[in-house]
Design a protein around this motif. Structure first.
Motif: not given
Ligand code: FAD
Length: 522
Positions: A241-258, A342-346
């Motif tokens: 591929p040529k390019r990359v969309k690179w994303v970070r999201m922060l969670y305070s809750d471990f269960s939601a993160f995993t 959509k619907g992620l809990s970060f």
């Protein structure tokens, strides 16, 4: 001790006789067979250069170093040793990025594989195509992945499974597994090899694949250097591929993160267009900065906001994802990502995005490395611990290790990785060992320490292992470090018998990679 000095004397004799014979122009057939002797070095500088590694904790001197100029140098060294009354131990050293002396050979011979890179005249990495395999690269075991990337991309292709850091040798990562955020979808690097050339512990050069000499093929992949020296690996390629969309999201809750990590890795077909290409995760704690040597992702303007969230919750979990795109998918990639997220809990307002070239994304660790080098901080001790953790016990691990141990001890300031993988992308016939659950996590404590305080990190690592043992969490170490045969037997579990039988078959004199301390425990 007597054995060690007889090895040294034997090597010195080989060295002396070869030099004398070549000076006099009379290379006897017996000495000619010892191709490697011309490239054998015993000078203190040579010895010193291979008696340490990235870990900078274990230091072992070999009796000699061989700088091979061809694969024949390696076969002749191993044959010589195999036929010797007192066999020498032999360790291939890739780029020396182990952390526990795995590429060392105390009083034996280290084969510095990097030397082969100077003797191949650009033929160390070649790209070809076949009707059955499509595009593939033949890569010398000594080649660095960064060079594999640059060479293959010239043809418009690239491997699909990567490590986070690319200045590692193909032979070195294939001896472990080769993992990163690409593993959940494409499997580890060892799952992307079609064929290899391997010099076995008898000095025989064998071509192996899943169809031919398959026992050797499966033994070597993840085999910790125990069965042979990889001199060539045929690696699967896909259009780059040529390019990359690179994303970070922060969670305070471990269960939601995993939960969100697992949701995202559940879309994992190689051809599934809506899947992510990369997913990792890490911890942010007040004791360390959000940016570190592994990547300076967050712009400085966002740091205060992030740090205030970290201070509020003590630990913040960072989900990191990437999706590749090219001219064809340029207009749809954002929509595809929106759909996936959509619907992620970060935590609301804590999603950060970057758009970078494919090469910059894959080589993201390099700039951090260069910065540390310039500050003299790259070559410090690295008391690392890398584990695979069964999904069923991650909550216990979060509480018992992250909160009750790491936070309280307050010494971990660097990188702590935490992300899931799919077991079905691994091949159980290979030597690599993973937990017995469909989803397992990798956790990496990638500590850098001072020269006089690495023991505190080492102690913390031991305490983490002890906690897991007492809590009955069946972890497997990645890049394993053990000192006794008993620990290795427990590590390999049901695979031990096969591992041992393969050792007897391919390295019966137990010469190879003694630094792993599996068959030569201390
Ligand atoms: P070495 O340390 O030189 O050797 C490792 C072992 O492999 C030794 O036992 C050696 O004898 C054997 N070996 C070397 N070459 C051969 C060969 N040609 N044939 C047979 N055996 C051989 N790992 C990951 O999976 N993912 C990552 O993202 C990742 N990132 C890292 C980042 C850094 C900064 C560092 C230091 C390490 C990282 N690692 C990662 C770990 C790394 O993959 C392993 O330590 C790997 O073994 C290092 O490769 P090397 O070429 O330096 O091997």
């Amino acid at each position: 001790m007597a054995e060690n000095s007889s090895i040294t004397i034997c090597l010195m004799a080989v060295l002396f006789m070869t030099r004398l014979a070549s000076t006099l122009g009379i290379l006897s057939p017996r000495l000619q067979a010892l191709d490697f002797a011309r490239n054998l070095h015993v000078e203190p500088d040579a010895i010193k250069s291979v008696s340490s590694d990235y870990g900078n904790i274990v230091h072992e001197n070999p009796a000699a170093v061989v700088y091979p100029s061809s694969v024949e140098d390696i076969t002749s060294l191993i044959k010589f040793s195999y036929n010797n009354y007192t066999p020498l131990t032999v360790a291939a050293r890739g780029h020396g990025h182990s952390v526990g002396g795995q590429a060392m050979a105390s009083n034996g011979v280290v084969v510095d594989m990097m030397s082969l890179r100077h003797h191949k005249n650009g033929t160390g990495i070649t790209v070809s195509k076949s009707p059955s395999l499509g595009f593939y690269a033949d890569v010398g075991g000594e080649q660095l992945w960064i060079d594999v990337l640059h060479s293959t991309i010239e043809h418009g292709f690239a491997p699909v499974s990567w490590t986070d850091y690319l200045y590692l040798s193909a032979g070195g990562t294939l001896s472990n597994a080769g993992i990163s955020g690409t593993t959940f979808r494409y499997g580890p690097q060892i799952s992307n090899v079609y064929e290899m050339d391997v010099v076995t512990g008898k000095g025989e050069l064998v071509t192996c694949s899943s169809r031919s000499n398959s026992e050797l093929f499966y033994a070597v992949l993840g085999g910790l250097g125990q069965f042979g020296i990889i001199t060539r690996a045929r690696i699967a390629l896909e259009p780059a591929p040529k390019r990359v969309k690179w994303v970070r999201m922060l969670y305070s809750d471990f269960s939601a993160f995993t939960r969100d990590q697992e949701l995202l890795i559940s879309i994992n077909g190689r051809k599934q267009k809506n899947a992510l290409d990369y997913l990792e995760g890490s911890l942010l704690m007040a004791q360390g900065p959000p940016n570190n040597w592994r990547s300076s992702f967050f712009p400085s303007s966002d740091i205060p906001k992030i740090m205030s969230l970290v201070t509020q919750h003590a630990i913040i979990y960072c989900l990191e994802a990437a999706k590749y795109y090219d001219d064809e998918t340029r207009h749809t990639v954002d929509k595809d990502l929106q759909q996936l997220f959509k619907g992620l809990s970060f935590v609301d307002g804590f999603m950060f995005e970057k758009d970078v070239s494919y090469v910059d994304f894959l080589n993201r660790v390099r700039s951090g490395e260069e910065k540390l080098h310039s500050q003299g901080l790259w070559d410090v001790p690295h008391p690392w611990l890398n584990l695979f953790l069964p999904k069923s016990r991650i909550l216990d691990f979060n509480k018992g290790v992250f909160h009750d141990l790491v936070l309280k001890r307050n010494i971990t300031t660097g990188v702590v990785l935490f992300y899931p993988m799919n077991r079905k992308k691994w091949d159980d016939k290979m030597s690599a060992v993973i937990p017995d659950e469909d989803i397992f996590y990798t956790v990496g404590f990638l500590h850098s320490s001072g020269f006089d305080d690495w023991q505190a990190y080492d102690q913390q690592n031991k305490d983490i292992l002890k906690f897991c043992d007492q809590a009955g969490i069946k972890i497997k170490q990645y890049l394993p470090l053990y000192n006794s045969n008993k620990e290795w037997i427990s590590h390999f579990g049901s695979k031990w018998r096969t591992f041992r039988e393969r050792k007897a078959q391919f390295d019966p004199k137990m010469m190879l990679s003694p630094g792993q301390r599996i068959f030569n425990d201390i």
